[in-house]
Design an enzyme around this catalytic site. Structure first.
Site, PDB file in Angstrom:
ATOM      1  N   GLY A  22       0.345   0.839   1.982  1.00 16.27           N
ATOM      2  CA  GLY A  22      -0.980   0.895   2.583  1.00 16.27           C
ATOM      3  C   GLY A  22      -0.992   1.187   4.073  1.00 16.27           C
TER       4      GLY A  22
ATOM      5  N   HIS B 224       4.822  -7.523  -7.603  1.00 16.70           N
ATOM      6  CA  HIS B 224       4.382  -6.701  -6.477  1.00 16.70           C
ATOM      7  C   HIS B 224       4.481  -7.530  -5.195  1.00 16.70           C
ATOM      8  CE1 HIS B 224       1.812  -4.419  -3.784  1.00 16.70           C
ATOM      9  NE2 HIS B 224       1.996  -3.385  -4.584  1.00 16.70           N
TER      10      HIS B 224
ATOM     11  N   GLU C 107       9.389  -0.523  -3.433  1.00 20.92           N
ATOM     12  CA  GLU C 107       8.246  -0.423  -2.535  1.00 20.92           C
ATOM     13  C   GLU C 107       8.550  -1.187  -1.244  1.00 20.92           C
ATOM     14  OE1 GLU C 107       4.396   0.482  -4.890  1.00 20.92           O
ATOM     15  OE2 GLU C 107       4.630  -1.682  -4.731  1.00 20.92           O
TER      16      GLU C 107
ATOM     17  N   GLY D 223      -0.821   3.327  -4.780  1.00 24.65           N
ATOM     18  CA  GLY D 223      -1.950   2.432  -4.545  1.00 24.65           C
ATOM     19  C   GLY D 223      -3.175   3.220  -4.124  1.00 24.65           C
ATOM     20  N   GLY D 224      -3.399   3.317  -2.828  1.00 21.96           N
ATOM     21  CA  GLY D 224      -4.625   3.914  -2.295  1.00 21.96           C
ATOM     22  C   GLY D 224      -4.967   5.269  -2.896  1.00 21.96           C
TER      23      GLY D 224
ATOM     24  N   GLU E  83       2.564  -7.877  -2.816  1.00 25.96           N
ATOM     25  CA  GLU E  83       1.335  -8.618  -2.478  1.00 25.96           C
ATOM     26  C   GLU E  83       1.264  -9.918  -3.264  1.00 25.96           C
ATOM     27  OE1 GLU E  83      -1.356  -5.350  -3.123  1.00 25.96           O
ATOM     28  OE2 GLU E  83      -0.557  -4.375  -1.328  1.00 25.96           O
TER      29      GLU E  83
ATOM     30  N   ASN F 198      -1.844   1.910  -9.148  1.00 27.82           N
ATOM     31  CA  ASN F 198      -2.111   0.484  -8.979  1.00 27.82           C
ATOM     32  C   ASN F 198      -3.441   0.351  -8.234  1.00 27.82           C
ATOM     33  OD1 ASN F 198      -2.137  -2.217  -8.344  1.00 27.82           O
ATOM     34  ND2 ASN F 198      -0.343  -2.140  -6.982  1.00 27.82           N
ATOM     35  N   TRP F 199      -4.484   0.043  -8.986  1.00 26.03           N
ATOM     36  CA  TRP F 199      -5.817   0.002  -8.379  1.00 26.03           C
ATOM     37  C   TRP F 199      -6.019  -1.256  -7.533  1.00 26.03           C
ATOM     38  CZ3 TRP F 199      -9.773   1.745 -12.745  1.00 26.03           C
ATOM     39  CH2 TRP F 199      -9.457   3.051 -13.152  1.00 26.03           C
ATOM     40  N   LYS F 200      -5.118  -2.221  -7.679  1.00 20.91           N
ATOM     41  CA  LYS F 200      -5.247  -3.495  -6.956  1.00 20.91           C
ATOM     42  C   LYS F 200      -6.633  -4.098  -7.215  1.00 20.91           C
ATOM     43  CE  LYS F 200      -1.792  -1.819  -3.773  1.00 20.91           C
ATOM     44  NZ  LYS F 200      -1.194  -1.846  -2.443  1.00 20.91           N
TER      45      LYS F 200
ATOM     46  N   SER G  27       2.590   4.335   0.288  1.00 22.32           N
ATOM     47  CA  SER G  27       1.977   5.474   0.991  1.00 22.32           C
ATOM     48  C   SER G  27       2.339   6.832   0.380  1.00 22.32           C
ATOM     49  CB  SER G  27       2.311   5.433   2.488  1.00 22.32           C
ATOM     50  OG  SER G  27       1.741   4.274   3.076  1.00 22.32           O
TER      51      SER G  27
HETATM   52  P1  PGA Z   1      -0.092   2.397  -1.333  1.00 25.14           P
HETATM   53  O1  PGA Z   1       0.280   1.145  -2.280  1.00 25.14           O
HETATM   54  O2  PGA Z   1       0.146   3.645  -2.135  1.00 25.14           O
HETATM   55  O3  PGA Z   1      -1.547   2.191  -1.000  1.00 25.14           O
HETATM   56  O4  PGA Z   1       0.795   2.317  -0.142  1.00 25.14           O
HETATM   57  C1  PGA Z   1       1.371   1.206  -3.154  1.00 25.14           C
HETATM   58  C2  PGA Z   1       1.493  -0.083  -3.920  1.00 25.14           C
HETATM   59  O5  PGA Z   1       1.283  -1.166  -3.332  1.00 25.14           O
HETATM   60  O6  PGA Z   1       1.796  -0.085  -5.127  1.00 25.14           O
END
Ligand code: PGA
Length: 243
Positions: free
Chosen positions: A173, A97, A167, A226-227, A99, A12-14, A205
């Site tokens: 994050g 998600h 999640e 994500g990251g 977010e 997930n590149w966001k 994470s």
């Molecule tokens: P993260 O994000 O790996 O940076 O914690 C995961 C996500 O939000 O899908």
């Protein structure tokens, strides 16, 4: 891992990636993804879906969106229909998600409507659920995710190959992850709720250093990353850890 289910490792590149770096990342993932057992997916920002999908054509890596609208078209400035993502070459879409639930006040009912739209457009939805830190500390983690699953997954979700990602909001994050026992407990509850054939991803994470242990847990059928998905080598190391 659930026997018989092919693991899925999704990036997930966001809101990261301009054309040059996004395409370079996608190409690096494609080159390193050859021969990996897990299914690999990258979800770039909407502006890059078409270019990334074109760059990944013929590779083992799929392309997905990060959200879609519940309606097939209409007066919804700034939104993207599921059919538009499919038309651009996406085969998956992340929905609900945390977010988006936080930034855009998305409800379970809206996520469900989006999942119906995604399936109608031929996309595979990845529906995200997860508790906040306050909910976990109050002992409500399992009931929160059960309620989110009940409210967010439409009928026919499993038959359409829909995926659920657990999640925990406080793990995204932050570098913090639940204990392996806590992940296993939530995934066991989710397994009961969704049935035997739905892949259950863990997200929050996930890194090369913790991926193997998390992915070895029962009922963890992959990861939503994500990251670490923004660094090809890290993302590929996680994909390799999925077996
Ligand atoms: P993260 O994000 O790996 O940076 O914690 C995961 C996500 O939000 O899908």
């Amino acid at each position: 891992m659930t026997p018989g289910l092919r693991p899925l490792v999704a990036g997930n590149w966001k809101m990261h990636g301009l054309a040059a770096d996004g395409l370079a990342l996608a190409r690096a993932v494609a080159a390193g993804g050859e021969g990996i057992h897990a299914e690999i997916l990258v979800c770039p920002p909407a502006t890059l879906v078409a270019a990334v999908a074109a760059a990944l054509a013929g590779s083992p890596v799929a392309t997905g969106g990060q959200d879609c609208h519940a309606n097939p078209k209409g007066a919804h400035t700034g939104d993207i229909a599921a059919a538009m993502l499919a038309d651009a070459g996406a085969t998956y879409v992340i929905l609900g998600h945390s977010e988006r639930r936080a930034d855009h006040a998305e409800t379970d009912a809206q996520v469900k409507a989006k999942a119906i739209a995604a399936i109608a457009a031929g996309l595979t939805p990845i529906v995200c659920v997860g508790e906040t830190l306050a909910q976990r500390e109050a002992g409500q983690a399992e009931s929160v995710v059960r309620n989110q699953v009940t409210g967010s997954l439409p009928e026919g979700f499993a038959a359409a190959g829909g995926v659920v990602a657990y999640e925990p909001v406080w793990a995204i994050g932050t570098g913090k992850t639940p204990t392996e026992a806590d992940i296993a407990a939530i995934h066991a509850a989710l397994r009961q709720a969704v049935g035997a054939t739905t892949r259950l991803l863990y997200g929050g994470s996930v890194k090369p250093g913790n991926a193997a242990a998390i992915l070895a847990l029962p009922d963890v059928d992959g990861a939503l990353v994500g990251g670490a998905s923004l660094v090809a080598e890290d993302f590929l190391a996680i994909a390799r850890a999925a077996g």
